[in-house]
Structure formats: C-alpha cells, structure tokens
Write an enzyme that holds these catalytic residues in place. Structure first.
Site, mmCIF file in Angstrom:
data_model
loop_
_atom_site.group_PDB
_atom_site.id
_atom_site.type_symbol
_atom_site.label_atom_id
_atom_site.label_comp_id
_atom_site.label_asym_id
_atom_site.label_seq_id
_atom_site.Cartn_x
_atom_site.Cartn_y
_atom_site.Cartn_z
ATOM 1 N N HIS A 151 -8.047 -34.147 14.948
ATOM 2 C CA HIS A 151 -6.967 -35.020 15.380
ATOM 3 C C HIS A 151 -5.819 -34.218 16.004
ATOM 4 O O HIS A 151 -4.703 -34.727 16.126
ATOM 5 C CB HIS A 151 -6.465 -35.849 14.198
ATOM 6 C CG HIS A 151 -7.517 -36.751 13.646
ATOM 7 N ND1 HIS A 151 -7.737 -38.024 14.129
ATOM 8 C CD2 HIS A 151 -8.461 -36.555 12.688
ATOM 9 C CE1 HIS A 151 -8.746 -38.576 13.472
ATOM 10 N NE2 HIS A 151 -9.203 -37.715 12.592
ATOM 11 N N LYS B 42 7.408 -2.426 13.994
ATOM 12 C CA LYS B 42 8.113 -2.058 12.761
ATOM 13 C C LYS B 42 9.178 -1.006 13.042
ATOM 14 O O LYS B 42 10.313 -1.089 12.555
ATOM 15 C CB LYS B 42 7.126 -1.519 11.730
ATOM 16 C CG LYS B 42 6.196 -2.550 11.112
ATOM 17 C CD LYS B 42 5.315 -1.873 10.067
ATOM 18 C CE LYS B 42 4.372 -2.840 9.404
ATOM 19 N NZ LYS B 42 3.508 -2.155 8.402
ATOM 20 N N LYS C 39 0.828 -1.207 0.000
ATOM 21 C CA LYS C 39 0.000 0.000 0.000
ATOM 22 C C LYS C 39 0.865 1.260 0.000
ATOM 23 O O LYS C 39 0.669 2.179 -0.792
ATOM 24 C CB LYS C 39 -0.942 -0.007 1.197
ATOM 25 C CG LYS C 39 -1.882 1.192 1.254
ATOM 26 C CD LYS C 39 -2.883 1.056 2.379
ATOM 27 C CE LYS C 39 -3.837 2.248 2.404
ATOM 28 N NZ LYS C 39 -4.871 2.121 3.451
ATOM 29 N N GLY D 165 -5.661 -2.246 4.261
ATOM 30 C CA GLY D 165 -4.915 -3.363 3.701
ATOM 31 C C GLY D 165 -5.634 -4.692 3.833
ATOM 32 O O GLY D 165 -5.692 -5.481 2.884
ATOM 33 N N ARG D 166 -6.205 -4.957 5.006
ATOM 34 C CA ARG D 166 -6.862 -6.251 5.230
ATOM 35 C C ARG D 166 -8.223 -6.331 4.555
ATOM 36 O O ARG D 166 -8.874 -7.378 4.600
ATOM 37 C CB ARG D 166 -6.968 -6.524 6.725
ATOM 38 C CG ARG D 166 -7.690 -5.453 7.511
ATOM 39 C CD ARG D 166 -7.479 -5.633 9.022
ATOM 40 N NE ARG D 166 -8.029 -4.546 9.805
ATOM 41 C CZ ARG D 166 -7.429 -3.392 10.040
ATOM 42 N NH1 ARG D 166 -6.244 -3.140 9.487
ATOM 43 N NH2 ARG D 166 -7.981 -2.467 10.792
ATOM 44 N N GLU E 294 -6.734 -7.576 13.865
ATOM 45 C CA GLU E 294 -6.122 -6.286 13.559
ATOM 46 C C GLU E 294 -7.172 -5.173 13.590
ATOM 47 O O GLU E 294 -6.841 -4.016 13.807
ATOM 48 C CB GLU E 294 -5.443 -6.333 12.192
ATOM 49 C CG GLU E 294 -4.434 -5.212 11.965
ATOM 50 C CD GLU E 294 -3.555 -5.450 10.759
ATOM 51 O OE1 GLU E 294 -2.489 -6.076 10.921
ATOM 52 O OE2 GLU E 294 -3.925 -5.027 9.644
#
Length: 554
Positions: free
Chosen positions: A383, A511, A205, A266-267, A352
């Site tokens: 399982h 970040k 982005k 973004g998501r 988020e």
C-alpha cells in the site's frame, strides 16, 4: 585478478543480453519442473530462486565464475582465521562466535574457541543473575528495565533479533534500545522508567563512539543523585566492547564489562556479547539456540557443493541481477511482522560490506558491485511502494521472506498474509498484458472507447525477478540460520566481485568531519569552511543565540 578479462565474464555479459529478451512466464510454461530445479530446501527454510532470469547456461557460468575467483579457497581461509580483512590486517571470525570455526583456530597465539566459550559462560551467569533478581540498583531493588545504548552493528542486530523473537521473551525484564544521538529518543525511552531499577548497556566496539558515549553520559545524569557517580557507574552500567581498558577508564568495572574482539566486525557481532540484549530478552538458552541455528548454516555453507549451497546461490543470483542484468537495487520484503527490522539490518550488513568501488588490487572497479538494499514489511509496502515495483520503468529484484507458521494464535490472518506474499511474487513475474486487461474491462460492460483509453494504465508488464525464502517457522534457530544465510551471501558476493567486504572506510570520513565541525557550532569560527556549510552553521547560531555558552558532549 581482473575478472572482466575472464572468458566466463564475457560469456555472462552475452547471456545477460539474451536473457533481457526473454519472458519469465514463458520460461515457466516451457519447463513445468523449473521450480523444482531452481529451489533448495534446508532444515530451516525453502529457498525458491526460480523467478529469476536464469537457466542452466547462466547458472553454470555463474558457478564457473565463483570457482575461478577462488570462492572456495576464500571460504576456507575465513573459517581458518586467516587475515582476509587485509586492509585492517584482521581475521574475520564471527563464525567462531557460534562454535563453527573449529576448536583449533588461533589468533595471535590464543585459542579463539576457548575465549568465546569463556565469555559466553560469563554472559550466561550475568543473564541468570539478572532474571533471578540478584542484580540490583543503588536503591537495593532488582533491575526491571535494561536500556541498550549503541548504534550501527551494536544496535541493529540485537534490536532486530529481540523484535523477531517476541513470542520467546522470558522473564519480566523489559529491554529498550537507544541509538540516535538526537536526545528525543533517549528522553522518550526513559520516560516512565525508574532510575533505581534501570540498567544501561553501553555497547561500542571501540568505546569511542560519540553518539553512544553522549547517550551514556546523559543516562548517567538522568540517574541523578541516587548515589555518587562512581557507585552509579558500578551498579547501573554494563559495557560491551572490544576495548575493555576504555570501559574501565569510563568507570565501568571489569565484572560488568563483556568483551568481544577486533576480528568481529560490528555488523556481524550479534553473536558476541553485543547480543546481550537478546540473551536478556529470550534467556541464555534462547540466545544459544540462535547461535546453533547460525552454526547449522555455517556448516551448510562450508560443506555443500556450490550448486546446492543456499548462500552461494543467493550471492550469484544477486550478482547476476545487479552486475550483469543492470538492476542496481534490491528490495527486502518480509511478510512477518516480527521481522519488521530485517530490511534495515540487511541494509547495513550488505551496503556497508559491499558498497565499494575499489577492488582488492586497489583499482577502481569497472563494474557495478553490491546493490542498493531497501524495503519494509510486505503488506505495508503493498500500500506504499509496490506501485513502483509493478509499473515503474525500473526493475527492482526482490526477496520475499515469510514463514509457514504464524507466531500468534490468529491462524486465518496468516493465510491472508501468505496469500498476499505468494500473489505479489507471482504478479511481479507474470504481470497482465493488454489483451487480458481489455477482456476484463469488456466483461464489466465498459464502452470500447473507454476500454481502449484505460488499457495502457492497467497493463502490468511483469517480467520482474524475485527470490522467496519460506521459513518452516520463526524461532530462535531459524532466525539464526536466516541471518547467517545473508551473512554468507554477502561474503560470497564480495569475494566474486574482488572487493574487501569487512572494512568500512566510507563510514569514517563523516565521523571525522563531524568532530571537527561540532566546536564550530559553538565558537562561530568558520575559517576554511565551504560557503554552504558556513551558511548552515550561521543559520543554526542565529536560531540559537545562547549556543556560545552551551556545553557540548564529546
């Protein structure tokens, strides 16, 4: 507002205390029509939310809470392009990407719908050229492999959708994904590919994402000496970004730069040019069908009354389970191999968005907000961790997701699969009591003393809630509707909880720290670092004595 002061909030707290004393199996036994009352059919799926601790009192109180917190007004504000992402001063218009926001939505004086259609036309032309063999590498051969370089929303959505729609893949172009800055993933992906026929999509982005740009530079180096660097960037790289100027500075030409906008989170960007890998995999027509499926869910969310609104009902049930019943986790359990990446995708989308503790007033939330989302394919989970779901002291509500039709030719397999899904949701609800266990063991001829010893271990208390989303079939339209269902569920839950769902400040801290620490791994200057971080860096440097001379990408 302080929602904890609302009378309906207090009412819900009281109702939660009462519901914790009840049994789901008994609620079904007393009401044969319960499943009809607490389920909803849409054109693409059946939503069954009847295996939750709700009755008419609870449901009406939850709907009242939704109205009092302004859900309907916030919904219209989103579709109208108002800046509901107020901490960043932006609209939230991923709905416009699939044509459901309306033809007259403007942002900064520009018509959003016309911009979207113009960019979709460019995507369509590019995809058609690619499939026709008209986009060629420096050696003159048509592109055979496309590698998407992205992370987070620029990776999870497209890869999830490409995997989900495998039966609808078209053409011979292979699509690959690299998200990890760990070089092993890039090396493993490129192994066996030919530089002269490989195209890289750099999806970011901001076009400043360190992981993505590091992988892009390594990809450029892998292309080697096919041509001068400027020519490699012109013929082998495509940019997908909201920052075209930075892509241009990187060396990718405008004709190979596809744009989306800062009003797309973004998501929530699968529907934009970020979905280019999907459009390549299933053809532009298939991509458009995904958009159409999402648009149909947009219309449902916008038009259906709250009591008959699938995303709203899912949001309210999730809020009820997490905030009032006190169960802070939720499992996502797809019984469809094609949806194997859906839990990871929804984990980002929800956590988020709503993994926050600050309300819209800037104050600390006095209640639990969004749940912890986790899960994997249901059969594999049976399982692995279903033991925890069935017999742990902790209650984990679950979403079971399946399809009435298989995406393969082995129909008997699908019946076994669905029988397992239905059985697991039933078992979580009903369990098996001590008397039933004792009777079963007695019928096997076990001595009474052994039966008495085994009974506590084989008891399943049940009384564990779940939703089931049963798709008519997994195709491009139904996938679009399913993803949009969860998008709107996340939005609705955030509105009622009084939090901003469309920023992600918690992502930024790590970040920034990583950028500051990276050069210290090379220099060894640890001034100001805490003792744990300093020791970790020192250990790394002892294990890599040549690190001082190593060039770090950044």
């Amino acid at each position: 507002m302080d929602i904890t002061t609302l009378p309906v909030w207090h009412k819900l707290q009281v109702l939660a205390g009462e519901m914790k004393q009840r049994k789901l199996a008994q609620m079904f036994a007393r009401d044969p029509s319960r499943a009809d009352r607490y389920s909803l059919e849409t054109p693409h799926f059946l939503l069954d939310y009847s295996k939750n601790f709700i009755d008419e009192q609870v449901l009406q109180a939850l709907l009242e809470l939704a109205r009092e917190t302004g859900l309907e007004d916030w919904r219209e504000a989103m579709f109208a392009g108002e800046p509901i992402n107020r901490t960043e001063g932006r609209p939230v218009l991923h709905t416009a990407l699939r044509g459901s926001a309306g033809p007259s939505v403007t942002v900064d004086g520009q018509n959003v719908s016309s911009q979207v259609e113009a960019e979709l036309a460019r995507l369509k032309e590019f995809v058609n050229l690619l499939h026709n063999g008209d986009i060629r590498g420096c050696g003159g051969s048509p592109v055979t492999d496309v590698v998407n370089l992205g992370v987070g929303g620029s990776h999870l959505g497209p890869q999830m959708a490409v995997e989900a729609l495998r039966p609808y893949w078209q053409g011979k172009i292979r699509v690959h994904f690299v998200s990890n800055v760990d070089g092993a993933q890039l090396e493993n992906t490129l192994e066996g590919l030919r530089p002269e026929t490989t195209l890289f999509l750099v999806s970011s982005k901001t076009f400043t994402t360190v992981e993505t740009l590091t992988n892009a530079r390594s990809a450029l180096a892998w292309l080697g000496e096919l041509a001068p660097e400027a020519e490699l960037l012109r013929r082998h790289f495509v940019a997908v970004t909201a920052s075209p100027d930075r892509a241009r500075e990187f060396g990718i030409p405008d004709r190979f730069t596809f744009r989306f906008w800062d009003w797309v989170g973004g998501r929530f960007s699968l529907w934009s040019a970020i979905g280019l890998p999907l459009a390549i995999a299933v053809g532009f027509g298939g991509f458009r069908a995904v958009l159409d499926g999402a648009a149909s869910m947009d219309r449902h969310f916008r038009q259906a009354p709250l009591a008959e609104n699938a995303p709203v009902l899912m949001a309210l049930v999730s809020l009820w389970n997490c905030t009032f019943m006190g169960w802070p986790a939720q499992a996502v359990l797809p019984y469809e191999q094609a949806l194997h990446m859906l839990p990871a995708y929804l984990q980002q989308a929800e956590m988020e968005s709503n993994g926050k503790s600050t309300t819209r007033t800037g104050e600390e939330a006095a209640y639990t907000t969004g749940p912890l989302i986790w899960g994997q394919l249901g059969i594999n989970g049976q399982h692995a961790f279903y033991q925890y779901l069935h017999q742990s002291p902790e209650v984990v509500p679950a979403d079971f997701i399946g399809s009435t039709r298989p995406g393969h030719s082995l129909g008997a397999h699908h019946e076994i699969l669905l029988a397992n899904m239905f059985a697991q949701s039933q078992a979580l609800m009903t369990g098996v009591n001590r008397e039933q266990v004792a009777a079963e063991l007695g019928e096997k001829g076990l001595p009474a003393q052994q039966v008495e010893e085994l009974v506590p271990y084989k008891e399943h208390r049940g009384n564990r809630p779940s939703n089931t989303v049963l798709l008519r079939g997994l195709d491009p339209q139904s996938l679009g509707a399913l993803v949009a269902l969860y998008e709107h569920k996340i939005f609705a839950q955030g509105v009622v909880l009084q939090i901003y769902s469309f920023d992600q400040w918690g992502v930024e801290l790590g970040k920034g720290l990583a950028s500051a620490l990276q050069p210290k791994l090379r220099s060894g200057d640890l001034a100001g670092e805490d003792s744990s971080t300093a020791r970790l860096i020192e250990y790394y440097r002892r294990a890599n004595p040549g690190s001082e001379a190593r060039e770090f990408a950044g």
